[in-house]
Motif scaffolding. Structure first.
Motif, PDB file in Angstrom:
ATOM      1  N   LEU A  57       0.832  -1.203   0.000  1.00 17.34           N
ATOM      2  CA  LEU A  57       0.000   0.000   0.000  1.00 17.34           C
ATOM      3  C   LEU A  57       0.866   1.252   0.000  1.00 17.34           C
ATOM      4  N   LEU A  58       1.829   1.324   0.900  1.00 13.73           N
ATOM      5  CA  LEU A  58       2.694   2.498   0.980  1.00 13.73           C
ATOM      6  C   LEU A  58       3.464   2.721  -0.315  1.00 13.73           C
ATOM      7  N   ALA A  59       3.880   1.640  -0.952  1.00 15.73           N
ATOM      8  CA  ALA A  59       4.634   1.750  -2.206  1.00 15.73           C
ATOM      9  C   ALA A  59       3.752   2.221  -3.364  1.00 15.73           C
ATOM     10  N   SER A  60       2.458   1.952  -3.295  1.00 13.61           N
ATOM     11  CA  SER A  60       1.579   2.287  -4.411  1.00 13.61           C
ATOM     12  C   SER A  60       0.887   3.644  -4.266  1.00 13.61           C
ATOM     13  N   LEU A  61       0.931   4.244  -3.095  1.00 10.36           N
ATOM     14  CA  LEU A  61       0.278   5.539  -2.890  1.00 10.36           C
ATOM     15  C   LEU A  61       1.108   6.662  -3.496  1.00 10.36           C
ATOM     16  N   HIS A  62       0.401   7.687  -4.002  1.00  9.34           N
ATOM     17  CA  HIS A  62       1.059   8.855  -4.586  1.00  9.34           C
ATOM     18  C   HIS A  62       0.396  10.114  -4.061  1.00  9.34           C
ATOM     19  N   THR A  63       1.171  11.171  -3.920  1.00  8.20           N
ATOM     20  CA  THR A  63       0.622  12.455  -3.495  1.00  8.20           C
ATOM     21  C   THR A  63       1.452  13.580  -4.093  1.00  8.20           C
ATOM     22  N   HIS A  64       0.830  14.738  -4.214  1.00  9.57           N
ATOM     23  CA  HIS A  64       1.537  15.930  -4.663  1.00  9.57           C
ATOM     24  C   HIS A  64       1.930  16.793  -3.465  1.00  9.57           C
ATOM     25  N   ALA A  65       1.453  16.421  -2.289  1.00 11.26           N
ATOM     26  CA  ALA A  65       1.776  17.178  -1.070  1.00 11.26           C
ATOM     27  C   ALA A  65       3.241  16.976  -0.713  1.00 11.26           C
ATOM     28  N   PRO A  66       3.854  17.984  -0.135  1.00 12.98           N
ATOM     29  CA  PRO A  66       5.249  17.820   0.276  1.00 12.98           C
ATOM     30  C   PRO A  66       5.350  16.796   1.408  1.00 12.98           C
ATOM     31  N   SER A  67       6.463  16.098   1.463  1.00 21.89           N
ATOM     32  CA  SER A  67       6.682  15.113   2.518  1.00 21.89           C
ATOM     33  C   SER A  67       6.744  15.805   3.873  1.00 21.89           C
ATOM     34  N   ARG A  68       6.215  15.123   4.881  1.00 25.95           N
ATOM     35  CA  ARG A  68       6.260  15.651   6.234  1.00 25.95           C
ATOM     36  C   ARG A  68       7.544  15.205   6.912  1.00 25.95           C
ATOM     37  N   ASP A  69       8.013  16.016   7.833  1.00 26.20           N
ATOM     38  CA  ASP A  69       9.223  15.719   8.584  1.00 26.20           C
ATOM     39  C   ASP A  69       8.834  15.034   9.891  1.00 26.20           C
ATOM     40  N   ARG A  70       9.458  13.913  10.197  1.00 22.48           N
ATOM     41  CA  ARG A  70       9.122  13.150  11.397  1.00 22.48           C
ATOM     42  C   ARG A  70       9.357  13.948  12.679  1.00 22.48           C
ATOM     43  N   ALA A  71      10.457  14.667  12.746  1.00 24.02           N
ATOM     44  CA  ALA A  71      10.775  15.424  13.959  1.00 24.02           C
ATOM     45  C   ALA A  71       9.749  16.533  14.194  1.00 24.02           C
ATOM     46  N   THR A  72       9.358  17.224  13.144  1.00 19.19           N
ATOM     47  CA  THR A  72       8.365  18.285  13.260  1.00 19.19           C
ATOM     48  C   THR A  72       7.020  17.718  13.707  1.00 19.19           C
ATOM     49  N   GLU A  73       6.616  16.607  13.115  1.00 24.03           N
ATOM     50  CA  GLU A  73       5.341  15.982  13.485  1.00 24.03           C
ATOM     51  C   GLU A  73       5.368  15.478  14.931  1.00 24.03           C
ATOM     52  N   ALA A  74       6.502  14.978  15.382  1.00 26.86           N
ATOM     53  CA  ALA A  74       6.634  14.520  16.772  1.00 26.86           C
ATOM     54  C   ALA A  74       6.500  15.695  17.731  1.00 26.86           C
ATOM     55  N   GLU A  75       7.084  16.826  17.390  1.00 29.02           N
ATOM     56  CA  GLU A  75       6.964  18.027  18.225  1.00 29.02           C
ATOM     57  C   GLU A  75       5.519  18.492  18.308  1.00 29.02           C
ATOM     58  N   LYS A  76       4.827  18.490  17.186  1.00 30.93           N
ATOM     59  CA  LYS A  76       3.416  18.877  17.169  1.00 30.93           C
ATOM     60  C   LYS A  76       2.602  17.957  18.070  1.00 30.93           C
ATOM     61  N   ALA A  77       2.889  16.653  18.019  1.00 32.53           N
ATOM     62  CA  ALA A  77       2.165  15.686  18.855  1.00 32.53           C
ATOM     63  C   ALA A  77       2.435  15.946  20.332  1.00 32.53           C
ATOM     64  N   LYS A  78       3.676  16.272  20.679  1.00 31.29           N
ATOM     65  CA  LYS A  78       4.000  16.584  22.075  1.00 31.29           C
ATOM     66  C   LYS A  78       3.244  17.815  22.547  1.00 31.29           C
ATOM     67  N   GLU A  79       3.162  18.825  21.716  1.00 31.89           N
ATOM     68  CA  GLU A  79       2.436  20.042  22.066  1.00 31.89           C
ATOM     69  C   GLU A  79       0.947  19.756  22.259  1.00 31.89           C
ATOM     70  N   ARG A  80       0.368  18.947  21.360  1.00 31.43           N
ATOM     71  CA  ARG A  80      -1.047  18.576  21.504  1.00 31.43           C
ATOM     72  C   ARG A  80      -1.263  17.820  22.803  1.00 31.43           C
ATOM     73  N   SER A  81      -0.318  16.948  23.138  1.00 29.55           N
ATOM     74  CA  SER A  81      -0.427  16.165  24.367  1.00 29.55           C
ATOM     75  C   SER A  81      -0.362  17.081  25.592  1.00 29.55           C
ATOM     76  N   LYS A  82       0.549  18.054  25.562  1.00 28.42           N
ATOM     77  CA  LYS A  82       0.654  19.002  26.691  1.00 28.42           C
ATOM     78  C   LYS A  82      -0.638  19.763  26.883  1.00 28.42           C
ATOM     79  N   LEU A  83      -1.214  20.242  25.774  1.00 28.15           N
ATOM     80  CA  LEU A  83      -2.465  20.985  25.859  1.00 28.15           C
ATOM     81  C   LEU A  83      -3.599  20.108  26.380  1.00 28.15           C
ATOM     82  N   ARG A  84      -3.598  18.872  25.967  1.00 28.00           N
ATOM     83  CA  ARG A  84      -4.684  17.966  26.348  1.00 28.00           C
ATOM     84  C   ARG A  84      -4.555  17.470  27.781  1.00 28.00           C
ATOM     85  N   PHE A  85      -3.348  17.086  28.179  1.00 25.26           N
ATOM     86  CA  PHE A  85      -3.165  16.452  29.481  1.00 25.26           C
ATOM     87  C   PHE A  85      -2.451  17.327  30.498  1.00 25.26           C
ATOM     88  N   GLY A  86      -1.956  18.465  30.080  1.00 26.13           N
ATOM     89  CA  GLY A  86      -1.319  19.386  31.019  1.00 26.13           C
ATOM     90  C   GLY A  86       0.087  19.146  31.348  1.00 26.13           C
TER      91      GLY A  86
END
Length: 88
Positions: free
Chosen positions: A59-88
C-alpha cells in the motif's frame, strides 16, 4: 492499542520495516484481542502479522501524493504540544 498505530505515508525519511511491522503487530493484536498469543495460536498470529506487514508495504509503495513530505521530527513536536495541551 490502536492509537499506537501511526501514519506511515508521506514522511521523509520513508517508513522503516520496523515501523511497518510495529503497526501490523498492533493491528493484529487489536483484531485478535491477544497481546501475546498462546503457543497454539502463535503460528496464526505471526502469519497474520507478516501478511498485514506485506499488505501495508505494498500500500505504501503504491500511494502517490503531490503534497510535500512531512518531517518526522516536526510531526513529533506537534504531537508533544497537543499532548501538553490535552493532558497538562
Amino acid at each position: 492499542m490502536c492509537r499506537n498505530i501511526k501514519t506511515l505515508f508521506n514522511f521523509e525519511p520513508p517508513a522503516t520495516e520496523e515501523e511497518i511491522h510495529a503497526s501490523a503487530l498492533q493491528f493484529v493484536r487489536k483484531l485478535s484481542g491477544f497481546n501475546k498469543p498462546s503457543q497454539g495460536n502463535a503460528e496464526a498470529f505471526d502469519r497474520a502479522v507478516a501478511e498485514v506487514s506485506a499488505s501495508a508495504r505494498r500500500l505504501l509503495a503504491s500511494l502517490h501524493t503531490h503534497a510535500p513530505s512531512r518531517d518526522r521530527a516536526t510531526e513529533a513536536e506537534k504531537a508533544k504540544e497537543r499532548s501538553k495541551l490535552r493532558f497538562g
